[in-house]
Design a protein around this motif. Structure first.
Motif, PDB file in Angstrom:
ATOM      1  N   UNK A 218       0.799  -1.093   0.289  1.00 36.25           N
ATOM      2  CA  UNK A 218      -0.028  -0.263  -0.483  1.00 36.25           C
ATOM      3  C   UNK A 218       0.715   1.526  -0.019  1.00 36.25           C
ATOM      4  N   UNK A 219       0.478   2.501  -0.487  1.00 35.72           N
ATOM      5  CA  UNK A 219       1.322   3.755  -0.456  1.00 35.72           C
ATOM      6  C   UNK A 219       1.171   4.000   0.647  1.00 35.72           C
ATOM      7  N   UNK A 220       0.463   3.957   1.399  1.00 36.44           N
ATOM      8  CA  UNK A 220       0.081   3.949   3.032  1.00 36.44           C
ATOM      9  C   UNK A 220       0.550   5.994   3.051  1.00 36.44           C
ATOM     10  N   UNK A 221       1.693   6.126   4.092  1.00 39.32           N
ATOM     11  CA  UNK A 221       2.060   7.230   4.518  1.00 39.32           C
ATOM     12  C   UNK A 221       3.344   7.775   3.377  1.00 39.32           C
ATOM     13  N   UNK A 222       3.558   7.108   2.609  1.00 32.59           N
ATOM     14  CA  UNK A 222       4.823   6.914   1.156  1.00 32.59           C
ATOM     15  C   UNK A 222       4.827   8.549   0.548  1.00 32.59           C
ATOM     16  N   UNK A 223       5.679   9.169   1.073  1.00 30.46           N
ATOM     17  CA  UNK A 223       6.024  10.266  -0.124  1.00 30.46           C
ATOM     18  C   UNK A 223       6.359  10.333  -1.604  1.00 30.46           C
ATOM     19  N   UNK A 224       7.185   9.095  -2.229  1.00 34.51           N
ATOM     20  CA  UNK A 224       7.660   9.159  -2.982  1.00 34.51           C
ATOM     21  C   UNK A 224       8.202   7.928  -3.559  1.00 34.51           C
ATOM     22  N   UNK A 225       8.468   7.754  -4.243  1.00 33.43           N
ATOM     23  CA  UNK A 225       9.544   6.013  -5.283  1.00 33.43           C
ATOM     24  C   UNK A 225      10.904   6.978  -4.961  1.00 33.43           C
ATOM     25  N   UNK A 226      11.594   5.603  -5.592  1.00 28.68           N
ATOM     26  CA  UNK A 226      13.131   5.240  -5.470  1.00 28.68           C
ATOM     27  C   UNK A 226      13.377   4.058  -6.563  1.00 28.68           C
ATOM     28  N   UNK A 227      14.034   4.048  -7.452  1.00 30.25           N
ATOM     29  CA  UNK A 227      14.557   2.874  -8.003  1.00 30.25           C
ATOM     30  C   UNK A 227      15.657   3.040  -7.988  1.00 30.25           C
ATOM     31  N   UNK A 228      16.261   1.448  -7.569  1.00 35.27           N
ATOM     32  CA  UNK A 228      17.937   0.773  -7.844  1.00 35.27           C
ATOM     33  C   UNK A 228      17.478   0.538  -8.738  1.00 35.27           C
ATOM     34  N   UNK A 229      19.360   0.115  -9.146  1.00 33.77           N
ATOM     35  CA  UNK A 229      19.594  -1.374  -9.675  1.00 33.77           C
ATOM     36  C   UNK A 229      19.761  -1.913  -8.289  1.00 33.77           C
ATOM     37  N   UNK A 230      19.395  -3.197  -8.616  1.00 33.62           N
ATOM     38  CA  UNK A 230      19.767  -4.658  -7.323  1.00 33.62           C
ATOM     39  C   UNK A 230      20.351  -6.320  -7.754  1.00 33.62           C
ATOM     40  N   UNK A 231      21.354  -6.837  -7.213  1.00 33.86           N
ATOM     41  CA  UNK A 231      20.906  -8.236  -7.580  1.00 33.86           C
ATOM     42  C   UNK A 231      19.484  -8.812  -8.475  1.00 33.86           C
ATOM     43  N   UNK A 232      20.283  -9.576  -9.045  1.00 36.21           N
ATOM     44  CA  UNK A 232      18.796 -10.227  -9.129  1.00 36.21           C
ATOM     45  C   UNK A 232      17.892 -11.818  -8.132  1.00 36.21           C
ATOM     46  N   UNK A 233      17.017 -11.172  -7.904  1.00 40.78           N
ATOM     47  CA  UNK A 233      15.407 -11.935  -6.888  1.00 40.78           C
ATOM     48  C   UNK A 233      15.472 -10.612  -6.280  1.00 40.78           C
ATOM     49  N   UNK A 234      16.194  -8.998  -6.077  1.00 42.62           N
ATOM     50  CA  UNK A 234      15.712  -7.775  -5.344  1.00 42.62           C
ATOM     51  C   UNK A 234      16.980  -7.971  -4.079  1.00 42.62           C
ATOM     52  N   UNK A 235      16.525  -6.708  -3.259  1.00 46.28           N
ATOM     53  CA  UNK A 235      17.973  -6.678  -1.498  1.00 46.28           C
ATOM     54  C   UNK A 235      15.974  -6.375  -0.671  1.00 46.28           C
ATOM     55  N   UNK A 236      16.637  -6.848   0.916  1.00 47.19           N
ATOM     56  CA  UNK A 236      15.936  -6.518   1.234  1.00 47.19           C
ATOM     57  C   UNK A 236      15.912  -4.520   1.554  1.00 47.19           C
ATOM     58  N   UNK A 237      16.928  -4.179   1.373  1.00 49.26           N
ATOM     59  CA  UNK A 237      17.147  -2.363   1.615  1.00 49.26           C
ATOM     60  C   UNK A 237      18.376  -1.971  -0.101  1.00 49.26           C
ATOM     61  N   UNK A 238      17.790  -0.809  -0.175  1.00 46.81           N
ATOM     62  CA  UNK A 238      19.168  -0.962  -1.914  1.00 46.81           C
ATOM     63  C   UNK A 238      20.629  -1.070  -1.330  1.00 46.81           C
ATOM     64  N   UNK A 239      20.992  -1.551  -1.906  1.00 44.15           N
ATOM     65  CA  UNK A 239      22.448  -0.706  -1.903  1.00 44.15           C
ATOM     66  C   UNK A 239      23.105  -1.097  -3.341  1.00 44.15           C
ATOM     67  N   UNK A 240      22.096   0.210  -3.869  1.00 42.69           N
ATOM     68  CA  UNK A 240      22.954   1.172  -4.491  1.00 42.69           C
ATOM     69  C   UNK A 240      22.252   2.984  -4.509  1.00 42.69           C
ATOM     70  N   UNK A 241      23.449   3.532  -5.808  1.00 44.35           N
ATOM     71  CA  UNK A 241      22.215   5.058  -5.493  1.00 44.35           C
ATOM     72  C   UNK A 241      21.011   4.975  -6.583  1.00 44.35           C
ATOM     73  N   UNK A 242      20.553   5.579  -6.118  1.00 44.89           N
ATOM     74  CA  UNK A 242      19.036   5.630  -7.074  1.00 44.89           C
ATOM     75  C   UNK A 242      19.072   6.189  -8.015  1.00 44.89           C
ATOM     76  N   UNK A 243      18.028   5.774  -9.248  1.00 42.23           N
ATOM     77  CA  UNK A 243      18.825   5.750 -10.915  1.00 42.23           C
ATOM     78  C   UNK A 243      17.995   7.485 -10.640  1.00 42.23           C
ATOM     79  N   UNK A 244      16.901   7.157  -9.853  1.00 37.53           N
ATOM     80  CA  UNK A 244      15.508   8.635  -9.832  1.00 37.53           C
ATOM     81  C   UNK A 244      14.820   7.694  -8.880  1.00 37.53           C
ATOM     82  N   UNK A 245      14.606   9.609  -7.929  1.00 41.61           N
ATOM     83  CA  UNK A 245      13.142   9.656  -7.398  1.00 41.61           C
ATOM     84  C   UNK A 245      12.220  10.861  -7.949  1.00 41.61           C
TER      85      UNK A 245
END
Length: 250
Positions: A218-245
């Motif tokens: 759910x969006x809930x209280x989120x104020x925005x979104x980001x996109x990062x490049x992660x290892x295949x399968x994804x990560x529990x938290x970002x491991x690289x700088x966002x490509x975009x916010x």
């Protein structure tokens, strides 16, 4: 039909859902109404992106599986071997050789296994179709929500991203256009920017450069979104700088 009613037909026109007479009236109206013409262009582009969002390519292992199965299927039916022959001088009863019986049984087993494999593949295809339909319906529901609002950002190298948020549905959709494929073994991961931290919102398909994705959670209280490049399968938290916010629209 009044001019005010014509303003409400942009969506139906973009989806080719108008009768001939209504379409002609709307086209005459849109020729002098830039707001309707612009909305039709945007809705047509969104519909095209939705179509791309649900396309599915065969898995890379499918060809190998089919080729292996082909070698187990007889292309011709077994020849008939007479169990008896007319009795007479110099004749005797002929019976099928053991190897012939074994060949027939092997062919029957192979054909039975192939039928089961084909049934399993058909069930898999039906389930994939149902999942694709559910995703399409969920994405469409967010885009068509009365309170849906959007924000678009340039992602570089000709790519762009649009986030559409519906507060009433508490959901968001991210639409990517012409994004570069991620490096091998990597995937684009979406995140909710939530109270100073990043909350995973799912993965994009690494094989697609244009895609509409229903963000997970759910969006809930989120104020925005980001996109990062992660290892295949994804990560529990970002491991690289966002490509975009992207900030969510107010």
């Amino acid at each position: 039909m009044t001019t005010m009613n014509l303003h409400t037909l942009t969506g139906a026109y973009a989806l080719h859902a108008l009768a001939d007479d209504e379409r002609e009236r709307f086209e005459r109206h849109a020729a002098d109404c830039e707001a309707c013409a612009q909305e039709v262009r945007e809705l047509t582009a969104t519909a095209a992106r939705l179509g791309l969002a649900v396309t599915a390519s065969p898995g890379p292992a499918l060809k190998d599986q089919v080729m292996r199965r082909i070698t187990t299927v007889r292309q011709e039916g077994p020849r008939t071997i007479p169990l008896t022959a007319p009795r007479g001088a110099g004749t005797r009863v002929r019976r099928p050789a053991r190897w012939a019986l074994a060949a027939v049984l092997a062919a029957a087993a192979a054909l039975g296994g192939t039928a089961a494999w084909q049934h399993e593949r058909a069930q898999d295809a039906q389930e994939q179709a149902r999942q694709a339909e559910r995703r399409t319906n969920e994405v469409a529901a967010v885009l068509a929500a009365p309170d849906a609002s959007s924000r678009t950002a340039t992602l570089g190298d000709g790519a762009s991203g649009t986030v559409v948020v519906s507060k009433s549905r508490d959901q968001a959709v991210f639409i990517a256009s012409r994004m570069a494929r991620p490096p091998s073994g990597k995937v684009y991961q979406l995140w909710f920017a939530d109270a100073g931290s990043m909350r995973s919102a799912g993965l994009m398909d690494p094989g697609r450069t244009t895609e509409a994705v229903l963000m997970e959670g759910s969006v809930d209280g989120a104020s925005g979104m980001g996109i990062t490049v992660e290892p295949s399968g994804g990560s529990a938290e970002p491991t690289s700088d966002p490509l975009a916010l992207l900030s969510f629209p107010a």
